[in-house]
Write an enzyme that holds these catalytic residues in place. Sequence first.
Site, PDB file in Angstrom:
ATOM      1  N   ASP A  98       0.901  -1.134   0.020  1.00  0.00           N
ATOM      2  CA  ASP A  98      -0.074   0.060   0.348  1.00  0.00           C
ATOM      3  C   ASP A  98       0.727   1.423  -0.003  1.00  0.00           C
ATOM      4  O   ASP A  98       1.776   1.370   0.845  1.00  0.00           O
ATOM      5  CB  ASP A  98      -0.813  -0.033   1.423  1.00  0.00           C
ATOM      6  CG  ASP A  98      -2.405   0.388   0.828  1.00  0.00           C
ATOM      7  OD1 ASP A  98      -2.338   1.668   0.528  1.00  0.00           O
ATOM      8  OD2 ASP A  98      -3.220  -0.204   1.304  1.00  0.00           O
ATOM      9  N   ASP A 199      -3.108   4.584  -2.392  1.00  0.00           N
ATOM     10  CA  ASP A 199      -4.278   5.237  -1.607  1.00  0.00           C
ATOM     11  C   ASP A 199      -4.732   6.565  -2.059  1.00  0.00           C
ATOM     12  O   ASP A 199      -3.781   7.506  -2.239  1.00  0.00           O
ATOM     13  CB  ASP A 199      -3.588   5.352   0.115  1.00  0.00           C
ATOM     14  CG  ASP A 199      -4.689   5.808   0.973  1.00  0.00           C
ATOM     15  OD1 ASP A 199      -5.831   4.748   1.287  1.00  0.00           O
ATOM     16  OD2 ASP A 199      -4.688   6.687   1.312  1.00  0.00           O
ATOM     17  N   GLU A 254      -6.428   3.844  -6.310  1.00  0.00           N
ATOM     18  CA  GLU A 254      -7.673   3.922  -5.489  1.00  0.00           C
ATOM     19  C   GLU A 254      -8.119   5.281  -5.545  1.00  0.00           C
ATOM     20  O   GLU A 254      -7.439   6.417  -5.442  1.00  0.00           O
ATOM     21  CB  GLU A 254      -7.439   3.814  -3.771  1.00  0.00           C
ATOM     22  CG  GLU A 254      -8.924   3.681  -3.062  1.00  0.00           C
ATOM     23  CD  GLU A 254      -8.841   4.380  -1.814  1.00  0.00           C
ATOM     24  OE1 GLU A 254      -9.958   4.114  -1.139  1.00  0.00           O
ATOM     25  OE2 GLU A 254      -7.913   5.012  -1.329  1.00  0.00           O
ATOM     26  N   HIS A 327     -11.322  -3.122   3.088  1.00  0.00           N
ATOM     27  CA  HIS A 327     -11.510  -2.813   4.555  1.00  0.00           C
ATOM     28  C   HIS A 327     -12.247  -1.575   4.861  1.00  0.00           C
ATOM     29  O   HIS A 327     -12.324  -1.244   5.880  1.00  0.00           O
ATOM     30  CB  HIS A 327     -10.062  -2.466   4.786  1.00  0.00           C
ATOM     31  CG  HIS A 327      -9.402  -1.369   4.366  1.00  0.00           C
ATOM     32  ND1 HIS A 327      -9.066  -1.631   2.861  1.00  0.00           N
ATOM     33  CD2 HIS A 327      -8.899  -0.109   4.628  1.00  0.00           C
ATOM     34  CE1 HIS A 327      -8.714   0.001   2.466  1.00  0.00           C
ATOM     35  NE2 HIS A 327      -8.595   0.450   3.604  1.00  0.00           N
ATOM     36  N   ASP A 328     -12.827  -0.837   3.889  1.00  0.00           N
ATOM     37  CA  ASP A 328     -13.466   0.518   3.999  1.00  0.00           C
ATOM     38  C   ASP A 328     -14.943   0.307   3.946  1.00  0.00           C
ATOM     39  O   ASP A 328     -15.813   1.275   3.791  1.00  0.00           O
ATOM     40  CB  ASP A 328     -13.239   1.647   3.097  1.00  0.00           C
ATOM     41  CG  ASP A 328     -11.563   1.994   3.368  1.00  0.00           C
ATOM     42  OD1 ASP A 328     -11.332   1.884   4.585  1.00  0.00           O
ATOM     43  OD2 ASP A 328     -11.033   2.379   2.371  1.00  0.00           O
TER      44      ASP A 328
HETATM   45  C1  NOJ Z   1      -8.290   5.211   1.911  1.00  0.00           C
HETATM   46  C2  NOJ Z   1      -8.001   4.187   2.732  1.00  0.00           C
HETATM   47  O1  NOJ Z   1      -8.692   2.958   2.032  1.00  0.00           O
HETATM   48  C3  NOJ Z   1      -8.792   4.117   4.083  1.00  0.00           C
HETATM   49  O2  NOJ Z   1      -8.771   3.042   4.738  1.00  0.00           O
HETATM   50  C4  NOJ Z   1      -7.996   5.331   4.776  1.00  0.00           C
HETATM   51  O3  NOJ Z   1      -8.755   5.818   5.823  1.00  0.00           O
HETATM   52  C5  NOJ Z   1      -8.180   6.481   3.746  1.00  0.00           C
HETATM   53  N1  NOJ Z   1      -7.645   6.229   2.379  1.00  0.00           N
HETATM   54  C6  NOJ Z   1      -6.901   7.655   4.251  1.00  0.00           C
HETATM   55  O4  NOJ Z   1      -5.741   6.771   4.064  1.00  0.00           O
END
Ligand code: NOJ
Length: 559
Positions: A98, A199, A254, A327-328
């Site tokens: 990541d 990210d 992302e 994970h989000d």
């Molecule tokens: C996206 C990530 O997937 C998430 O978990 C994170 O809180 C935010 N970006 C900030 O890095």
Amino acid sequence: MQKAFWKEAVVYQIYPRSFKDSNGDGIGDIQGIISRLDYLQELGVDVIWLSPVYKSPNDDNGYDISDYQDIMDEFGTMADWEEMLEGMHQRGIKLMMDLVVNHTSDEHEWFIASKSSKDSPYRDYYHWKPGKDGKEPNNWVSVFSGSAWKYDEQTDEYFLHIFSKKQPDLNWENPKVREDVYNMMKFWLDKGIDGFRMDVINFISKVDGLPSAGNPDQYEWGGDYFMNGPKIHDYLQEMNRKVLSQYDVMTVGEMPGVSVDEAKLYTGSERNELNMVFQFEHMDVDSGEGGKWDVQPWTLDGIRSILHKWQVGLAENGWNSLYMNNHDQPRMVSRFGDDGVYHKQSAKMLATLLHTLKGTPYIYQGEEIGMTNVQFDSIDDYQDIEILNMYQEKVVEGGEDADKIMNAIYVKGRDNARTPVQWDGSEHAGFTSGTPWLKVNPNYTDINAEKALQDPDSIFHYYKQLIALRKQHDVMVYGDYELILEDSDRIYAYTRTLGNEKWIIILNFFKEETEFQLPAHLKHDTRELMISNYANIDEQQPIDRFTLQPYEARVYRIQ
Ligand code: NOJ
């Protein structure tokens, strides 16, 4: 279309804090990952995307990095990490790390220096501004609630943080920031990693002057001023030229708020930016006008029209990532399937979708055993900063109904995905011998990896079959996608075609039986059932018209 390893691959995401604890401190770690590499090899995945394992004070579970070139103590050491990489490579599994470079932690040495004085050589590593009329420099809100600016007494200025107060945004305008990031990337690439998941990488270029959004007298989402910003393509092309092109790697960006047209620019093969994007449009199908926490029912048409648009949009050039949870995001079987009676069937149906659309499928840890959302009674059992800040703002300060907000957390909260992986039926699901940092989902005695491995009809074995099928049939990777039955409010069906090979994918998205009717142009002489989530199908039976069982998925090769 050009062939590429990363198009053929299946990616598995590890969120290390919740994957497997080896030393009893209740927190997943690298030795825990090592102990489960055989399991991942058995599943058949090609690439692991490892969420951050770098040094971090864990305000946002590792997405707030204080040292990019060191490992978080709770996760282990660099030697552990090297052992893990070797273990992956021995098993033919690649590692995608990541890369979190929109922001650092406020405990990163760059920020500590930056904050110390306006004259610090690191001052311009971040976005600092004086206040305006005693208020923040602009009206942007943070993703994690409240203003996106924090005042710092030492130099009487504010710094920008699109995420938490402990995640100051880096200033990519500064060439020194970019050079330092590129050098850090080379550090890991030289250690032998195989790529990066980047990210919120489409947030790094901010509009000059950081103007307020919409009505400057109220807080607003400033996304138009930093998502897909003016220099984003310059930065990514520079990163590609100086770093990525020097290595044989795979990259995924992302990108919240990315459009299909933008994605073509990010991933077009002649553009030299990234391999693929992780877009979020389909993750908003159950959000109302009030945003993420304003939960609304999704419709099949809502999901299908978005996925279809992306399939068609990137058909000729560019590439999709295929996922319905990470994970989000909440667990997909709870959100889009049925985590009760039709748990197995619906999890397999959704898996069939993700592995037969065109793009690279991503499996989020625990998805392969059908892990579900969780409901903790008390807000105190939750750990996620997004959930806790939102609850504070809406319930504690805003006086909104606590039950309503808890219900929204049950449906959408990120901790749904972060409960520890359920390895077996023993205490704490075999995740840890200590006390887990986040409670395990109480359904671990039913849903766990040990059981799944023993049951030939399990979700795990179905994933294994889908992954193996992808290795045998190029049509799953490279075949053209064409939607059929576009008006059905029950069935998502499409074909994939490569040369003489034609597959038809038929998915019932609901618990009610439903009638399938083959469109006339797909008349054929022979059919072969490639995979299905029901065992009771008469394979010889013509498919001109038949009844689909609850959440039934069928994939045929027709000729
Ligand atoms: C996206 C990530 O997937 C998430 O978990 C994170 O809180 C935010 N970006 C900030 O890095």
